[in-house]
Scaffold this active site. Sequence first.
Site, PDB file in Angstrom:
ATOM      1  N   GLU A 176      51.972 -25.958  32.806  1.00 57.14           N
ATOM      2  CA  GLU A 176      52.299 -25.799  31.467  1.00 57.14           C
ATOM      3  C   GLU A 176      51.922 -24.065  30.490  1.00 57.14           C
ATOM      4  OE1 GLU A 176      52.959 -28.255  27.153  1.00 57.14           O
ATOM      5  OE2 GLU A 176      50.991 -29.127  28.606  1.00 57.14           O
ATOM      6  N   HIS A 208      53.019 -34.576  32.538  1.00 62.88           N
ATOM      7  CA  HIS A 208      52.101 -35.791  31.987  1.00 62.88           C
ATOM      8  C   HIS A 208      51.681 -36.626  31.205  1.00 62.88           C
ATOM      9  CE1 HIS A 208      49.344 -34.299  29.019  1.00 62.88           C
ATOM     10  NE2 HIS A 208      49.911 -32.893  29.739  1.00 62.88           N
TER      11      HIS A 208
END
Length: 179
Positions: free
Chosen positions: A133, A23
């Site tokens: 994540e 991201h």
Amino acid sequence: MEAKLSQGLYPLHRCKTIHLVRHAQGVHNVEGEKNFDAYLSEDFFDAHLTPFGWQQVDNLHKHVKTSGISNRIELVVVSPLLRTLQTAIGTFGGEYNGVDAPPLMIAGAGNSGRHTIGSLNCPPFIAVESCREYLIWYGYLPFGVHPCDRRSNITKYCELFPAIDFSLIETEKKCFVEA
């Protein structure tokens, strides 16, 4: 014997290329670099992108288009966190004309200040919980240790991101840690 590029275990025409994209800059990243304890702040629950993060997304979108990569992408698999959805949609999203295809992201979704991003002329998007994540499992619900690693309700996401397939998300509930 030296192997040639075209030789291998599988013929290249039967192989898939996987592009992994992290991201863009989120609001939590800015504060967390100043003070690591900021990652514990509920102010950064399901953090959104910063203006600089959106600039990173725009640059990557331009690269993906001009390099021709976008023509070869068959599917976008994305984590169901706001900043990852914004990054993926901004990078791989298509056109929006309001008629032919639903939007990937509605205008202003997640404090973005962005116009609607469409699903026309782009690959399908699917959200997968295990792409996150940090993911810690307590019972059957996934929780992040930091508020920025916890997500909002999928119902909310379905409103903000109408053309994304959230069918693989096993729980509707917002992921949060009870005090």
